[in-house]
Scaffold this motif. Structure first.
Motif, PDB file in Angstrom:
ATOM      1  N   GLY A  59       0.780  -1.228   0.000  1.00  0.00           N
ATOM      2  CA  GLY A  59       0.000   0.000   0.000  1.00  0.00           C
ATOM      3  C   GLY A  59       0.807   1.271   0.000  1.00  0.00           C
ATOM      4  N   SER A  60       2.124   1.168   0.117  1.00  0.00           N
ATOM      5  CA  SER A  60       2.984   2.354   0.086  1.00  0.00           C
ATOM      6  C   SER A  60       3.628   2.484  -1.286  1.00  0.00           C
ATOM      7  CB  SER A  60       4.072   2.253   1.152  1.00  0.00           C
ATOM      8  OG  SER A  60       3.508   2.187   2.434  1.00  0.00           O
ATOM      9  N   PRO A  61       3.818   3.696  -1.784  1.00  0.00           N
ATOM     10  CA  PRO A  61       4.470   3.878  -3.080  1.00  0.00           C
ATOM     11  C   PRO A  61       5.949   3.497  -3.010  1.00  0.00           C
ATOM     12  CG  PRO A  61       4.081   5.995  -2.039  1.00  0.00           C
ATOM     13  CD  PRO A  61       3.399   4.978  -1.183  1.00  0.00           C
ATOM     14  N   VAL A  62       6.457   2.934  -4.098  1.00  0.00           N
ATOM     15  CA  VAL A  62       7.850   2.495  -4.163  1.00  0.00           C
ATOM     16  C   VAL A  62       8.467   3.000  -5.456  1.00  0.00           C
ATOM     17  CG1 VAL A  62       9.403   0.513  -4.178  1.00  0.00           C
ATOM     18  CG2 VAL A  62       7.273   0.384  -2.903  1.00  0.00           C
ATOM     19  N   ARG A  63       9.656   3.562  -5.353  1.00  0.00           N
ATOM     20  CA  ARG A  63      10.417   3.953  -6.536  1.00  0.00           C
ATOM     21  C   ARG A  63      11.161   2.739  -7.061  1.00  0.00           C
ATOM     22  NH1 ARG A  63      10.075   8.589  -9.427  1.00  0.00           N
ATOM     23  NH2 ARG A  63      12.324   8.602  -9.736  1.00  0.00           N
ATOM     24  N   VAL A  64      11.083   2.506  -8.373  1.00  0.00           N
ATOM     25  CA  VAL A  64      11.733   1.350  -8.985  1.00  0.00           C
ATOM     26  C   VAL A  64      12.554   1.809 -10.185  1.00  0.00           C
ATOM     27  CG1 VAL A  64       9.908  -0.233  -8.240  1.00  0.00           C
ATOM     28  CG2 VAL A  64       9.762   0.854 -10.500  1.00  0.00           C
ATOM     29  N   SER A  65      13.345   0.897 -10.712  1.00  0.00           N
ATOM     30  CA  SER A  65      14.135   1.199 -11.901  1.00  0.00           C
ATOM     31  C   SER A  65      13.230   1.341 -13.115  1.00  0.00           C
ATOM     32  CB  SER A  65      15.151   0.089 -12.148  1.00  0.00           C
ATOM     33  OG  SER A  65      14.488  -1.121 -12.510  1.00  0.00           O
ATOM     34  N   VAL A  66      13.756   1.978 -14.136  1.00  0.00           N
ATOM     35  CA  VAL A  66      13.010   2.108 -15.393  1.00  0.00           C
ATOM     36  C   VAL A  66      12.672   0.736 -15.950  1.00  0.00           C
ATOM     37  CG1 VAL A  66      13.176   2.906 -17.777  1.00  0.00           C
ATOM     38  CG2 VAL A  66      14.007   4.362 -15.922  1.00  0.00           C
ATOM     39  N   ARG A  67      13.611  -0.206 -15.824  1.00  0.00           N
ATOM     40  CA  ARG A  67      13.383  -1.545 -16.361  1.00  0.00           C
ATOM     41  C   ARG A  67      12.226  -2.253 -15.656  1.00  0.00           C
ATOM     42  NH1 ARG A  67      12.420  -4.425 -20.298  1.00  0.00           N
ATOM     43  NH2 ARG A  67      13.078  -6.587 -20.265  1.00  0.00           N
ATOM     44  N   LEU A  68      12.192  -2.231 -14.327  1.00  0.00           N
ATOM     45  CA  LEU A  68      11.098  -2.891 -13.617  1.00  0.00           C
ATOM     46  C   LEU A  68       9.772  -2.198 -13.902  1.00  0.00           C
ATOM     47  CD1 LEU A  68      10.003  -5.039 -11.773  1.00  0.00           C
ATOM     48  CD2 LEU A  68      10.660  -3.635  -9.802  1.00  0.00           C
ATOM     49  N   ALA A  69       9.788  -0.882 -13.980  1.00  0.00           N
ATOM     50  CA  ALA A  69       8.554  -0.162 -14.304  1.00  0.00           C
ATOM     51  C   ALA A  69       8.010  -0.611 -15.655  1.00  0.00           C
ATOM     52  CB  ALA A  69       8.807   1.340 -14.298  1.00  0.00           C
ATOM     53  N   ARG A  70       8.896  -0.785 -16.629  1.00  0.00           N
ATOM     54  CA  ARG A  70       8.448  -1.240 -17.943  1.00  0.00           C
ATOM     55  C   ARG A  70       7.870  -2.647 -17.860  1.00  0.00           C
ATOM     56  NH1 ARG A  70      11.401  -1.818 -23.861  1.00  0.00           N
ATOM     57  NH2 ARG A  70      10.219  -3.658 -24.471  1.00  0.00           N
ATOM     58  N   GLU A 104     -11.966  -7.156  -2.997  1.00  0.00           N
ATOM     59  CA  GLU A 104     -10.680  -7.740  -3.364  1.00  0.00           C
ATOM     60  C   GLU A 104     -10.000  -6.881  -4.422  1.00  0.00           C
ATOM     61  OE1 GLU A 104      -9.798 -11.609  -5.828  1.00  0.00           O
ATOM     62  OE2 GLU A 104     -10.196 -12.145  -3.736  1.00  0.00           O
ATOM     63  N   PRO A 105      -8.757  -6.476  -4.207  1.00  0.00           N
ATOM     64  CA  PRO A 105      -8.069  -5.633  -5.192  1.00  0.00           C
ATOM     65  C   PRO A 105      -7.782  -6.405  -6.474  1.00  0.00           C
ATOM     66  CG  PRO A 105      -6.551  -6.319  -3.479  1.00  0.00           C
ATOM     67  CD  PRO A 105      -7.911  -6.773  -3.041  1.00  0.00           C
ATOM     68  N   THR A 106      -7.678  -5.679  -7.566  1.00  0.00           N
ATOM     69  CA  THR A 106      -7.372  -6.277  -8.864  1.00  0.00           C
ATOM     70  C   THR A 106      -6.216  -5.516  -9.501  1.00  0.00           C
ATOM     71  OG1 THR A 106      -8.781  -4.862 -10.247  1.00  0.00           O
ATOM     72  CG2 THR A 106      -9.850  -6.716  -9.120  1.00  0.00           C
ATOM     73  N   PHE A 107      -5.792  -6.008 -10.660  1.00  0.00           N
ATOM     74  CA  PHE A 107      -4.713  -5.340 -11.388  1.00  0.00           C
ATOM     75  C   PHE A 107      -5.088  -3.911 -11.752  1.00  0.00           C
ATOM     76  CE2 PHE A 107      -7.354  -7.335 -14.619  1.00  0.00           C
ATOM     77  CZ  PHE A 107      -7.488  -6.348 -15.575  1.00  0.00           C
ATOM     78  N   ALA A 108      -6.396  -3.630 -11.881  1.00  0.00           N
ATOM     79  CA  ALA A 108      -6.834  -2.278 -12.241  1.00  0.00           C
ATOM     80  C   ALA A 108      -6.564  -1.279 -11.121  1.00  0.00           C
ATOM     81  CB  ALA A 108      -8.314  -2.289 -12.592  1.00  0.00           C
ATOM     82  N   ASP A 109      -6.308  -1.773  -9.916  1.00  0.00           N
ATOM     83  CA  ASP A 109      -6.032  -0.894  -8.784  1.00  0.00           C
ATOM     84  C   ASP A 109      -4.561  -0.512  -8.674  1.00  0.00           C
ATOM     85  OD1 ASP A 109      -8.728  -0.944  -7.783  1.00  0.00           O
ATOM     86  OD2 ASP A 109      -8.339  -2.993  -7.101  1.00  0.00           O
ATOM     87  N   VAL A 110      -3.722  -1.084  -9.518  1.00  0.00           N
ATOM     88  CA  VAL A 110      -2.283  -0.821  -9.470  1.00  0.00           C
ATOM     89  C   VAL A 110      -1.968   0.424 -10.302  1.00  0.00           C
ATOM     90  CG1 VAL A 110       0.015  -1.701 -10.018  1.00  0.00           C
ATOM     91  CG2 VAL A 110      -1.762  -3.258  -9.151  1.00  0.00           C
ATOM     92  N   VAL A 123      -1.658  -7.472  -1.904  1.00  0.00           N
ATOM     93  CA  VAL A 123      -1.326  -8.104  -3.187  1.00  0.00           C
ATOM     94  C   VAL A 123       0.187  -8.154  -3.351  1.00  0.00           C
ATOM     95  CG1 VAL A 123      -3.443  -7.216  -4.234  1.00  0.00           C
ATOM     96  CG2 VAL A 123      -1.297  -5.976  -4.565  1.00  0.00           C
ATOM     97  N   SER A 124       0.614  -9.063  -4.203  1.00  0.00           N
ATOM     98  CA  SER A 124       2.017  -9.121  -4.599  1.00  0.00           C
ATOM     99  C   SER A 124       2.069  -9.475  -6.072  1.00  0.00           C
ATOM    100  CB  SER A 124       2.783 -10.153  -3.765  1.00  0.00           C
ATOM    101  OG  SER A 124       2.206 -11.439  -3.909  1.00  0.00           O
TER     102      SER A 124
END
Length: 266
Positions: A59-70, A104-110, A123-124
């Motif tokens: 539930g907390s925002p996380v900074r990730v690499s450009v590659r993982l974001a893609r 229940e959360p779904t992919f649309a909530d990401v 979720v994971s």
């Protein structure tokens, strides 16, 4: 002249073919680099993979690499295109007999905003399969661009091609059905229902194997995996998507879409 090299990485056999002999070594180096970047970003088998930080954020925002974001955006795109049949999320079960407090959360909530990921609590992510397909696309495009040759990159049962094809085209084996010729710049993926990916065979248990040819490996994989889940409606769905596909049911009977023909499969 086609030259080929094979090795194992990311729990899969990797194969690279190029149309220029002198390009094979550099091509292998480029593919290894792209594979290593993707695996270090999202492999759940690696303790140092970036994706663990995302899965632990809850539930907390996380900074990730450009590659993982893609890679995350690619996985979410496949989920949208397949109406959730190929789902990048694993949702934690509530204790037995206790109804969930929230829907229940779904992919649309990401949310993936540039390099920041925000996923709901509970979720994971498990995006290894779509990540391998995305990586095949990226590796093939990079080799063709940097080395100015035709290339085929195969990661397991996912194949991507780029650049000019060899004489006679890219001849790709289809399990149980010889080989098909891939048009230049297209991709193919084969998904089996017993691939050990945790699918519930009571859902979409009609199909033992689905092969799909598409414009890129990400969509080829996503469509094939979705077809496995869709059961008897898979053929019509693949026709609606205008995809070349071959499906084998659990009795060994073969069905194909209109786009699948031999010796050319698209």
């Amino acid at each position: 002249m086609l030259v080929t090299t094979r090795w194992s990485a990311w729990n899969e056999e990797i194969e690279v073919q190029v149309t220029e002999g002198a390009a094979l070594g550099p091509a292998e180096g480029l593919v290894v680099t792209v594979l290593t970047e993707a695996e270090s970003a999202c492999s759940l088998q690696r303790g140092d993979a970036e994706i663990h930080a995302v899965n632990l954020a809850q539930g907390s925002p996380v900074r990730v690499s450009v590659r993982l974001a893609r890679l995350l955006r690619s996985a979410l795109w496949v989920a949208r295109m397949t109406d959730g049949a190929v789902n990048p999320l694993a949702v934690e079960d509530s204790p037995s007999g206790v109804p969930p407090i929230h829907p229940e959360p779904t992919f649309a909530d990401v949310q993936v905003d540039e390099a920041t990921v925000l996923a709901p609590w509970g979720v994971s992510f498990d995006i290894a399969d779509t990540a391998r397909a995305d990586t095949a696309d990226r590796a093939a495009a990079l080799v063709a661009s940097d080395l100015e040759c035709g290339v085929m990159v195969r990661i397991g049962s996912v194949v991507a091609t780029a650049g000019h094809p060899p004489a006679g085209g890219w001849q790709m084996p289809v399990p149980g059905d010889g080989a098909v010729e891939l048009p230049a710049g297209t991709a193919m993926a084969t998904v089996r229902s017993d691939d050990g990916d945790g699918r519930d065979e009571s859902v979409g248990g009609e199909w033992q194997q689905v092969s799909v040819i598409a414009e890129d490996a990400l969509w080829a994989y996503g469509a094939a995996a979705a077809a496995i889940q869709r059961g008897v409606g898979a053929v019509n769905w693949l026709e609606e998507q205008e995809l070349a596909a071959r499906l084998v049911d659990r009795h060994g009977r073969v069905y194909t879409t209109d786009g699948w023909s031999r010796p050319y499969a698209a």
